[in-house]
Structure formats: C-alpha cells, structure tokens
Design a protein around this motif. Structure first.
Motif, mmCIF file in Angstrom:
data_model
loop_
_atom_site.group_PDB
_atom_site.id
_atom_site.type_symbol
_atom_site.label_atom_id
_atom_site.label_comp_id
_atom_site.label_asym_id
_atom_site.label_seq_id
_atom_site.Cartn_x
_atom_site.Cartn_y
_atom_site.Cartn_z
ATOM 1 N N PRO A 1 0.808 -1.223 0.000
ATOM 2 C CA PRO A 1 0.000 0.000 0.000
ATOM 3 C C PRO A 1 0.842 1.273 0.000
ATOM 4 O O PRO A 1 0.455 2.245 -0.629
ATOM 5 C CB PRO A 1 -0.810 -0.115 1.276
ATOM 6 C CG PRO A 1 -0.839 -1.570 1.601
ATOM 7 C CD PRO A 1 0.439 -2.127 1.050
ATOM 8 N N GLU A 2 1.973 1.278 0.690
ATOM 9 C CA GLU A 2 2.744 2.515 0.738
ATOM 10 C C GLU A 2 3.404 2.853 -0.594
ATOM 11 O O GLU A 2 3.868 3.960 -0.799
ATOM 12 C CB GLU A 2 3.784 2.466 1.851
ATOM 13 C CG GLU A 2 4.651 1.265 1.782
ATOM 14 C CD GLU A 2 4.841 0.569 3.115
ATOM 15 O OE1 GLU A 2 5.930 0.062 3.275
ATOM 16 O OE2 GLU A 2 3.951 0.508 3.953
ATOM 17 N N LEU A 3 3.420 1.909 -1.530
ATOM 18 C CA LEU A 3 3.961 2.193 -2.847
ATOM 19 C C LEU A 3 2.891 2.583 -3.864
ATOM 20 O O LEU A 3 3.216 2.894 -5.007
ATOM 21 C CB LEU A 3 4.729 0.978 -3.373
ATOM 22 C CG LEU A 3 5.998 0.614 -2.607
ATOM 23 C CD1 LEU A 3 6.624 -0.641 -3.202
ATOM 24 C CD2 LEU A 3 6.986 1.751 -2.608
ATOM 25 N N ALA A 4 1.645 2.583 -3.447
ATOM 26 C CA ALA A 4 0.564 2.965 -4.354
ATOM 27 C C ALA A 4 0.814 4.388 -4.850
ATOM 28 O O ALA A 4 1.085 5.297 -4.089
ATOM 29 C CB ALA A 4 -0.774 2.880 -3.648
ATOM 30 N N GLY A 5 0.783 4.536 -6.138
ATOM 31 C CA GLY A 5 0.982 5.851 -6.727
ATOM 32 C C GLY A 5 2.441 6.238 -6.905
ATOM 33 O O GLY A 5 2.740 7.322 -7.395
ATOM 34 N N ALA A 6 3.366 5.376 -6.504
ATOM 35 C CA ALA A 6 4.784 5.682 -6.667
ATOM 36 C C ALA A 6 5.148 5.629 -8.145
ATOM 37 O O ALA A 6 4.566 4.885 -8.921
ATOM 38 C CB ALA A 6 5.629 4.686 -5.878
ATOM 39 N N SER A 7 6.124 6.420 -8.535
ATOM 40 C CA SER A 7 6.558 6.405 -9.924
ATOM 41 C C SER A 7 7.888 5.666 -10.026
ATOM 42 O O SER A 7 8.635 5.570 -9.052
ATOM 43 C CB SER A 7 6.700 7.826 -10.458
ATOM 44 O OG SER A 7 7.704 8.498 -9.736
#
Length: 77
Positions: free
Chosen positions: A1-7
C-alpha cells in the motif's frame, strides 16, 4: 500500500555498466534502498561477493574491504 501511486523509471540495455566497470553495491542516496547492479559480464563471478555484501548491509554488519570500491555513491561530486 505505501507504494501505491509511486513512480518508477525503467531503463534497459544489453548490460548495465558503470564508468569504472565495477558494480554498484550498497546504500543509495535514497534512504532504505540497497543497490546491487552493474556487474556486467562478471555477474556470475561476483554474485557470491555481492550477495554477502548485501546481506551485511541489511543486517548492519561490516560489508568488507570491497565496500568502498563498489559504493554506489562513489560517482557523486
């Protein structure tokens, strides 16, 4: 979840390489990121050393005498 939206940036090539021909092994300038890349054709030969170094970084142990030569930050000005 903490990587959601990471590029991420993905680059490909025949063999990853560095200007001095040595791999990048160790802590990157990004906190919590350990690199083990750029071994080129010597990847098979260096795999045991690189694995031991990465394990040392992850456990807080001494990565050994090759740590400075392989430090990913060695190219920073």
């Amino acid at each position: 979840p903490e990587l959601a939206g990471a590029s991420a940036s993905i680059e490909v090539g025949v063999r990853a390489s560095t200007p001095d021909g040595l791999p990048l092994v160790g802590e990157s300038r990004t906190a919590g990121v350990i690199l083990a890349a750029g071994a080129r054709r010597n990847g098979w030969l260096l795999a045991p050393l690189v694995a031991d170094m990465v394990a040392a970084y992850l456990t807080g142990a001494d990565p050994g005498e090759d740590a400075a030569a392989f430090d990913p930050r060695r190219f920073e000005g």
